[in-house]
Motif scaffolding. Sequence first.
Motif, short mmCIF file in Angstrom:
data_model
loop_
_atom_site.label_atom_id
_atom_site.label_comp_id
_atom_site.label_asym_id
_atom_site.label_seq_id
_atom_site.Cartn_x
_atom_site.Cartn_y
_atom_site.Cartn_z
N ILE A 173 -40.09 37.04 -94.35
CA ILE A 173 -38.76 36.12 -94.21
C ILE A 173 -38.93 34.98 -94.17
CG2 ILE A 173 -36.68 35.91 -92.84
CD1 ILE A 173 -36.90 38.89 -92.01
N ASN A 174 -40.12 34.23 -93.32
CA ASN A 174 -40.24 32.84 -93.19
C ASN A 174 -40.70 32.17 -94.63
OD1 ASN A 174 -40.55 30.51 -92.41
ND2 ASN A 174 -41.99 30.78 -90.96
N GLU A 175 -41.53 32.95 -95.34
CA GLU A 175 -41.80 32.68 -96.53
C GLU A 175 -40.90 32.69 -97.76
OE1 GLU A 175 -46.46 34.44 -97.03
OE2 GLU A 175 -44.66 35.64 -97.52
N PHE A 176 -39.75 33.58 -97.50
CA PHE A 176 -38.65 33.59 -98.22
C PHE A 176 -37.81 32.44 -98.21
CE2 PHE A 176 -34.25 34.90 -99.29
CZ PHE A 176 -34.35 35.09 -100.33
N MET A 177 -37.54 32.06 -96.80
CA MET A 177 -36.63 30.88 -96.55
C MET A 177 -37.49 29.62 -97.22
SD MET A 177 -34.25 32.26 -95.19
CE MET A 177 -33.26 30.65 -94.73
N TRP A 178 -38.45 29.29 -97.06
CA TRP A 178 -39.48 28.27 -97.64
C TRP A 178 -39.23 28.53 -99.18
CZ3 TRP A 178 -42.60 24.14 -95.95
CH2 TRP A 178 -42.63 24.15 -94.42
N VAL A 179 -39.32 29.58 -99.72
CA VAL A 179 -39.18 29.68 -101.15
C VAL A 179 -37.72 29.30 -101.68
CG1 VAL A 179 -38.93 31.51 -103.06
CG2 VAL A 179 -40.96 31.57 -101.50
N ILE A 180 -36.73 29.41 -101.08
CA ILE A 180 -35.40 29.14 -101.39
C ILE A 180 -35.21 27.67 -101.12
CG2 ILE A 180 -34.48 31.37 -101.40
CD1 ILE A 180 -33.03 30.83 -99.01
N SER A 188 -38.38 37.47 -109.95
CA SER A 188 -39.40 36.78 -110.72
C SER A 188 -39.47 35.26 -110.20
CB SER A 188 -39.10 36.61 -112.37
OG SER A 188 -40.08 35.67 -112.89
N ALA A 189 -38.41 34.72 -109.95
CA ALA A 189 -38.14 33.17 -109.33
C ALA A 189 -38.97 33.46 -108.17
CB ALA A 189 -36.75 32.80 -109.12
N VAL A 190 -38.58 34.15 -107.36
CA VAL A 190 -39.17 34.24 -105.90
C VAL A 190 -40.62 34.64 -105.65
CG1 VAL A 190 -39.40 35.90 -103.70
CG2 VAL A 190 -36.85 35.50 -104.82
N ARG A 192 -45.82 31.54 -104.91
CA ARG A 192 -47.15 31.08 -105.27
C ARG A 192 -47.23 29.54 -105.04
NH1 ARG A 192 -46.42 34.58 -109.50
NH2 ARG A 192 -46.28 32.96 -110.94
N TYR A 193 -45.79 28.93 -105.42
CA TYR A 193 -45.66 27.39 -105.25
C TYR A 193 -45.77 27.05 -103.70
CZ TYR A 193 -43.47 22.90 -104.85
OH TYR A 193 -43.31 21.56 -104.67
N VAL A 194 -45.12 27.78 -102.89
CA VAL A 194 -45.12 27.32 -101.48
C VAL A 194 -46.68 27.37 -100.76
CG1 VAL A 194 -44.35 28.25 -99.09
CG2 VAL A 194 -42.93 27.78 -101.02
N GLU A 195 -47.48 28.45 -101.22
CA GLU A 195 -48.56 28.86 -100.88
C GLU A 195 -49.49 27.43 -101.02
OE1 GLU A 195 -52.07 30.94 -99.18
OE2 GLU A 195 -49.86 31.21 -98.96
N LEU A 196 -49.39 27.27 -102.33
CA LEU A 196 -50.43 26.14 -102.82
C LEU A 196 -49.92 24.79 -102.41
CD1 LEU A 196 -52.53 26.16 -105.05
CD2 LEU A 196 -51.00 25.31 -106.83
N ARG A 197 -48.84 24.56 -102.36
CA ARG A 197 -48.18 23.06 -102.03
C ARG A 197 -48.08 22.99 -100.55
NH1 ARG A 197 -46.91 18.88 -100.36
NH2 ARG A 197 -45.41 17.52 -101.07
N TYR A 198 -47.70 23.97 -99.76
CA TYR A 198 -47.78 23.71 -98.17
C TYR A 198 -48.89 24.55 -97.42
CZ TYR A 198 -42.97 21.81 -99.46
OH TYR A 198 -42.20 21.07 -100.15
N GLY A 211 -48.43 22.50 -113.10
CA GLY A 211 -47.37 23.15 -114.02
C GLY A 211 -46.49 23.95 -113.08
N LEU A 212 -46.90 24.51 -112.01
CA LEU A 212 -46.12 25.35 -111.15
C LEU A 212 -44.85 24.64 -110.47
CD1 LEU A 212 -46.21 28.22 -110.21
CD2 LEU A 212 -47.44 27.69 -108.14
N ALA A 213 -45.17 23.43 -110.22
CA ALA A 213 -44.16 22.58 -109.52
C ALA A 213 -42.98 22.41 -110.74
CB ALA A 213 -44.53 21.12 -109.26
#
Length: 618
Positions: free
Chosen positions: A363-370, A304-306, A311-317, A325-327
């Motif tokens: 995998i790249n998206e996942f690294m940004w997420v964490i 759920s966190a990932v 969604r946060y990384v997509e919106l922000r970066y 609120g997503l932040a």
Amino acid sequence: MHEVPYRSVPGMIRENAVRFAGRTAISYKKGGQYISLTYEHFYERVLMAARGLRKAGVSPGDRVAIFSENRAGWAISDIGSQAARAITVPIYATNTPEQAAYVINHAEAKIVFVSNRVQYEKLLKIREQIPGVRLVVSYERFMGDLSFPVYTLYQLSEISHPLTPAEKKSIEDDIEAIGPDDVLSIIYTSGTTGPPKGVVLSHGNMLFDAYYGSKRLGDVQREDVFLSFLPLSHVLERTAGYHAPLMLGAHVAFAESVEKVVENMQEVRPTTMVCVPRLFEKIYARIHENVHQMNPLRRRLFFSAVEMGRRYVELRYVKRQPAGGLALRYRLADRLVFRKIRQKFGGRLRFCISGGAPLDKTINEFMWVIGIPVFEGYGLTETSPALTLSTKDALRFGSVGKALEKTELALAADGELLVRGPQVMRGYYRSEEETAAVFQDGWLKTGDIARIDGEGFVHIIDRKKEIIITSGGKNIAPQPIESELKLDKYISQAMVYGDGRPYLVALLTPYIERLLELAQQENIHYFDVEDLVSNEKVLALFEERIAAVNGRLPSYETIKKFALIPRDFSVDGGELTPTLKLKRKVIYQKYQDKIDRLYLEPGNGFPEREASDNGGNR
């Protein structure tokens, strides 16, 4: 020199020995702890090495080889050789004696630095094949058969004899005479498609790339600690993980080995690293393996966190919009989930740089997420290496970013990427014919098929030579399919084949730990791993996993048959380059019988799906 503030690498170290005198330049593990050299002390060791090389008869323009793993001696002998106006020729520590002989002879190296007895004994095996070598210098002292003249770096440098003012002035006069157009290094390609070629790179080439790569990131700080573990023999690590931090006054810590990287990360607590995609694939797999062991509640929390993080990384970066609120929700997830993951990497890792091969988008998206952004770049040994680089301000997953400043990109009629810029090599050493073949009207032909979108983001499709052309005339890039396959939790590595054949097949190596776990759960009896990968239940499982991947691909790109290999492809096995890229020709030759059987024997196949083949040629 295109605004780069230095004329040469030794000149840069000379200036920084004054600017950053007491700051840590490099550190290395010895006797169970990390030992540091300040910029001032490091420069002194460089000058001493240069003094020793000049006494040993090294003249301007001579080639000096370095046959070693990453360590302090590598850096001292590299820049020391340049200070003596020699040209350094790195050799991968994993090279066989015969591979080392090829580089030494082709480059006409007179002196070879080695890390230890292991590399020295490789030279002993080829003693008669390298008659031009006058001296071997080792970073470690050892006893035994010393039929090759061998000094230690300490002996060569006469470490107990301080530099006299006259000696220092003489060497610094030589440093002053080095210009941006002088040759810094001859770096031999890893040879994925044939004999290695010696890429001639100048001081200007490599300093341009280090300077403008750092400038593009804008996120590198003087306080940064770079953990260096990729081979310094590879141009990516040499420029981004070594020249760039030393240019900025940062700290380069050398890992003990690839195997001890995770342990060294806990000790050094790096803020940044240069990596290849294979490391991120392993990180991704290991994290998901640990999640697999969690109880259902914690597992749901993680996923759920990932998902929320994506969604946060997509919106922000990517979209560069306020996250609102997503932040806040992301910060909570970071405190509960992602921060704990980052602690395993020392807790201070701010970002990584990835190159050498395509990094899978997921995998790249996942690294940004964490919370460990990965800036993906693209380049070649022939371009020092970076041509493009992604940043926090210019990010598209699946892209390798935009061109560096003063770097021109164009596409040939067949989609091959062409480049012009200050980082492009002088040519191939002792090979006018091969040099002429890679240049077209002043443009370097990269050998990669690419797409440049309307915003200037570059998307690499595949190596031109690796594009599969089936017997039906379809042009298929294997790397994206291999990346899809490797996302499966049971598949460690994949090589897709099908050139001149009616359909695609795959050689797969499984994650052995998960396979053993499966065998226990399913009560599968087996003698060894080779027996296990041929078990009918295991093969049926992999058929299901590949069918799932096939469902996301157009029909002409689907895998029709596969074979399981009981061990990972490796550098030692000859199937991977030192930077962990597939040596397709070697793998095909090694497993030709298995591949041929996939086209001759019935079974282990997948039914054809009804799908349009429109737009088949990429």
